[in-house]
Motif scaffolding. Structure first.
Motif, short mmCIF file in Angstrom:
data_model
loop_
_atom_site.label_atom_id
_atom_site.label_comp_id
_atom_site.label_asym_id
_atom_site.label_seq_id
_atom_site.Cartn_x
_atom_site.Cartn_y
_atom_site.Cartn_z
N MET A 77 0.85 -1.21 0.00
CA MET A 77 0.00 0.00 0.00
C MET A 77 0.88 1.26 0.00
N ILE A 78 1.94 1.22 0.79
CA ILE A 78 2.85 2.38 0.80
C ILE A 78 3.51 2.50 -0.57
N GLY A 79 3.86 1.35 -1.15
CA GLY A 79 4.44 1.34 -2.50
C GLY A 79 3.50 1.99 -3.51
N LYS A 80 2.23 1.72 -3.38
CA LYS A 80 1.24 2.32 -4.30
C LYS A 80 1.28 3.85 -4.18
N TYR A 81 1.24 4.32 -2.93
CA TYR A 81 1.23 5.77 -2.73
C TYR A 81 2.50 6.38 -3.34
N LEU A 82 3.64 5.69 -3.13
CA LEU A 82 4.92 6.22 -3.62
C LEU A 82 4.96 6.25 -5.15
N ILE A 83 4.57 5.13 -5.76
CA ILE A 83 4.71 5.03 -7.22
C ILE A 83 3.70 5.95 -7.92
N ARG A 129 3.68 8.50 -11.42
CA ARG A 129 2.44 8.70 -12.16
C ARG A 129 2.03 7.45 -12.95
N ILE A 130 2.18 6.30 -12.35
CA ILE A 130 1.68 5.05 -12.94
C ILE A 130 0.59 4.53 -12.01
N PRO A 131 -0.59 4.15 -12.55
CA PRO A 131 -1.63 3.63 -11.65
C PRO A 131 -1.20 2.31 -11.00
N VAL A 132 -1.46 2.20 -9.71
CA VAL A 132 -1.07 0.99 -8.97
C VAL A 132 -2.26 0.44 -8.21
N VAL A 183 12.85 -0.68 -0.11
CA VAL A 183 13.05 -1.10 -1.51
C VAL A 183 12.00 -0.44 -2.40
N LEU A 184 10.77 -0.36 -1.93
CA LEU A 184 9.73 0.28 -2.74
C LEU A 184 10.02 1.77 -2.92
N SER A 185 10.60 2.39 -1.91
CA SER A 185 10.97 3.81 -2.02
C SER A 185 12.06 3.97 -3.08
N MET A 186 13.04 3.06 -3.05
CA MET A 186 14.13 3.15 -4.04
C MET A 186 13.60 2.83 -5.44
N LEU A 187 12.63 1.92 -5.50
CA LEU A 187 12.04 1.58 -6.80
C LEU A 187 11.32 2.82 -7.37
N ALA A 188 10.55 3.49 -6.52
CA ALA A 188 9.81 4.67 -6.98
C ALA A 188 10.78 5.78 -7.43
N LEU A 189 11.87 5.94 -6.69
CA LEU A 189 12.83 6.99 -7.07
C LEU A 189 13.55 6.64 -8.37
N ALA A 220 7.08 11.78 19.91
CA ALA A 220 7.59 12.69 18.87
C ALA A 220 8.75 12.06 18.12
N VAL A 221 8.64 12.05 16.79
CA VAL A 221 9.69 11.46 15.95
C VAL A 221 10.36 12.56 15.12
N PRO A 222 11.59 12.34 14.68
CA PRO A 222 12.29 13.39 13.91
C PRO A 222 11.57 13.72 12.61
N PRO A 223 11.68 14.99 12.15
CA PRO A 223 11.01 15.37 10.90
C PRO A 223 11.53 14.54 9.72
N THR A 224 10.61 14.08 8.90
CA THR A 224 10.95 13.22 7.76
C THR A 224 10.01 13.58 6.61
N ASN A 225 10.50 13.50 5.40
CA ASN A 225 9.61 13.72 4.26
C ASN A 225 8.42 12.77 4.39
N GLU A 226 7.21 13.27 4.16
CA GLU A 226 6.03 12.45 4.44
C GLU A 226 6.03 11.11 3.69
N ARG A 227 6.70 11.09 2.55
CA ARG A 227 6.72 9.85 1.76
C ARG A 227 7.45 8.72 2.50
N PHE A 228 8.34 9.09 3.38
CA PHE A 228 9.14 8.05 4.06
C PHE A 228 8.82 7.98 5.56
#
Ligand code: G6P
Length: 614
Positions: A314-320, A325-328, A416-422, A569-577
């Motif tokens: 599901m996270i992979g879908k949001y990332l990709i 811009r490919i439907p997942v 891995v899904l994050s690296m795939l999307a990038l 409280a967690v450190p600031p992170t880009n929302e995608r990760f």
């Protein structure tokens, strides 16, 4: 989903079998048993309901001598966990004993046939039917064990990894597999068997992974002979294991799960190494680069997975969708395989599986291949069935995960899904150059942020005491925080047996809000993102109904924190990760609640690590 071990050689088999069963206990732990042929030529079966430790107690004063033996730890499919249903199973004459991982689907038909030939049954299992059937084929056809196994298995529908021993031929073990894993370890004049390599690693690093419908004759005097069901000789490929013993031990932690939670900063470094260049300017996931055209021309991507791996999908879908811009679509493998999905050339199916052995995911891959889709695997277990069944893929490289509730495998999959999307976003030109660099920078900072979050353990431990006796939990999040909330809820229910639901925060209004009262703890993932204010409104709605809010926020947060009852409280992170960072407090919360309740964290009831049945 049942663990099987075996040994034949010059040493005493019992200690090797017991140690191996302890290693495989994560696969199933409702009953355990062994079969050995002693020096007097007697075939003894010792088995009991319960864990491997119960088996050890059972045999404490018994003769367990012998240099050939098999062992089993069970996860019940046919018949409740009890002594009779535990493996190994004897054949009618007690000349054969067999262990099995999988399901024989046509067992009822075979059982009826055998009853007609005078066979009777001591258990409710499909496995006993198989050993009786092998004996029937052997005696009626006047065959040796090896050929009887081939003939019997040709008539069996279902999944199996089996090992059989014969009182009248103590010189060999016959083993076979279809859709359930089986590894043969090759030593000096000795052989080992395991559902995975963990029972083998300390004796030899030379292994053969049996393929589907292969039968192995493992003989002390004649070595290894592998054939298919039609008796055609196969050439086994001997591989060298890349596993170390220390990876399989607790390393001072009270539970594997806690060890694995704490390993995550290191496992993610392992996962990204060689894929993100040291200067942090580029991500190269070779599986994507090697199949560049397929990914660039993909009309659609479909993720298939189960459990935690589905949440990663599901996270992979949001990332990709967001970055490429490919439907997942994200599908439960068990649904996908049976629901006749629209699928064809130009579609990419990404199968995600920690173990690489999940039966439903494996079957979904076969469906996808049949339909002409390109299948990409994201697995942890190197050389696993799913890794081999896919066209290409990426390993997550987080090391063996023993705790049944998945932790480091989840973050490895998301990484891995994050690296795939990038990688794909860059190839497609859907990510702007500056943003690409920023995202990479953020991704490589994740292990350090995880280390910071792990320091919150004492706080979360304290917090867990307040909620130990809660009956229900809600986990809410929007956007990337939604799948992360589902994963948090799954962790809690798996190991503490508290009912927990993960929901999109806004969707709460359409049902779950009816459950909210002063007794209801609600974990809200309210980290800084594009929809933070909307999530804050949802917190207000919970507070208006007196729910107890545990908010996971970004350091420096004031608004959500002032409304919540408890704050992490967690450190600031880009929302995608963010899911990579928020996963840790959710894992720790579940862990401590389960420990407070005295639950078996690493081996929760009814679950198994590797689900090789559908
Ligand atoms: C079981 C395990 C889960 C896991 C799921 C999928 O249910 O208990 O931890 O997420 O199977 O397994 P896989 O190995 O395919 O990721």
């Amino acid at each position: 989903m049942c663990g099987i071990v075996g040994y034949i050689g010059q040493r005493q088999a019992y200690p090797i079998l017991i140690k191996g069963l302890h290693r495989l206990e994560y696969r199933g732990y409702d009953s355990a048993g062994i079969a050995l042929i002693n020096p007097a030529g007697e075939l003894g079966v010792f088995k009991t309901k319960g864990k491997v430790a119960d088996l050890e107690a059972l045999v404490a004063n018994r003769d367990v001598s012998g240099t050939v033996g098999i062992g089993h730890t069970r996860w019940a499919t046919h018949g409740e966990p009890n002594d009779a249903n535990a493996h190994p199973h004897y054949s009618q004459t007690k000349n054969l004993a067999l262990i099995h991982n999988g399901i024989i689907e046509n067992y009822a038909v075979i059982k009826n046939e055998l009853k007609g030939h005078g066979y009777n049954f001591r258990s409710e299992t499909d496995t006993e039917v198989l050993v009786q059937f092998i004996e029937y084929v052997k005696s009626s056809g006047n065959l040796d064990l090896f050929h009887a196994v081939q003939v019997a298995l040709s008539q069996v529908v279902g999944a199996y990894a089996i090992a059989v021993i014969d009182k009248n031929n103590p010189d060999c073990i016959v083993a076979a597999r279809k859709s359930s894993p089986l590894v043969i370890g090759i030593g000096e004049g000795e052989y080992f068997l395991g559902s995975d390599a963990s029972p083998i690693i300390e004796y030899t690093d030379q292994v053969v992974y049996l393929e589907d419908e292969q039968v192995a004759l493992i003989s002390r005097s004649h070595g290894l002979d592998v054939r298919n069901l039609s008796d055609v000789e196969q050439t086994p490929e001997v591989k060298t294991l890349q596993l170390s013993l220390s990876q399989l031990e607790k390393g001072g932690y009270p539970h594997f799960m806690l060890k694995e939670i704490n390993e995550q900063p290191d496992t993610l470094v392992n996962c990204i190494s060689g894929r993100i260049d040291p200067a942090g300017t580029d991500v190269i996931l070779s599986g994507v680069i090697n199949n560049k055209e397929k990914f660039l021309n993909a009309k659609r991507i479909i993720m298939v997975a189960c459990g935690t791996s589905w949440h990663a999908g599901m996270i992979g879908k949001y990332l990709i969708e967001d970055l490429c811009r490919i439907p997942v679509d994200v599908e439960y493998a068990s649904e996908f395989r049976y629901r006749n999905p629209v699928l064809g050339k130009g579609d990419i199916v990404i199968a995600i599986s920690q173990s690489g052995e999940t039966a439903d995911t494996l079957a979904a891959i076969q469906e996808a291949r049949k339909a002409g889709a390109f299948v990409y695997g994201i697995c942890n277990a190197v050389g696993s069935s799913i890794a081999r069944a896919t066209h290409s893929g990426s390993y997550i490289h987080v090391g063996p995960e023993i705790g049944v509730a998945s932790t480091k495998a989840f973050t490895g999959q998301v990484m891995v899904l994050s690296m795939l999307a990038l990688t794909l976003g860059k190839l497609k030109g859907t990510i702007k150059k500056g943003e690409y660099r920023d995202l990479i920078k953020d991704l490589i900072s994740i292990p350090t942020k995880m280390k910071q979050v792990l320091l919150l353990d004492p706080l979360i431990d304290e917090m867990s005491k307040i909620f130990t006796y809660a009956h229900n939990f809600l986990y809410l999040g929007r956007g990337y925080n939604y799948p992360a909330a589902m994963e948090g809820a799954l962790k809690l229910k798996e190991i503490s047996y508290i009912h927990a639901e993960g929901y999109p925060a806004a969707e709460m209004k359409h049902g779950p809000i009816a459950l909210v009262d002063a007794e209801m703890p609600v974990v809200v993932l309210a980290t800084a993102d594009r929809i933070y204010e909307k999530t804050v409104s949802n917190i207000q709605e919970i507070k208006a109904r007196k729910g107890k809010v545990i908010a996971v926020v970004t350091e420096g947060d004031t608004v959500a924190s002032s409304l919540a009852d408890y704050v992490i409280a967690v450190p600031p992170t880009n929302e995608r990760f963010t899911a990579l960072v928020t996963a840790i407090p959710l894992q720790l919360l579940a862990y401590h609640i389960a420990v407070n309740k005295g639950k078996d964290v690493d081996q929760p009831r009814n679950l198994a690590k590797s689900v090789t049945v559908e």
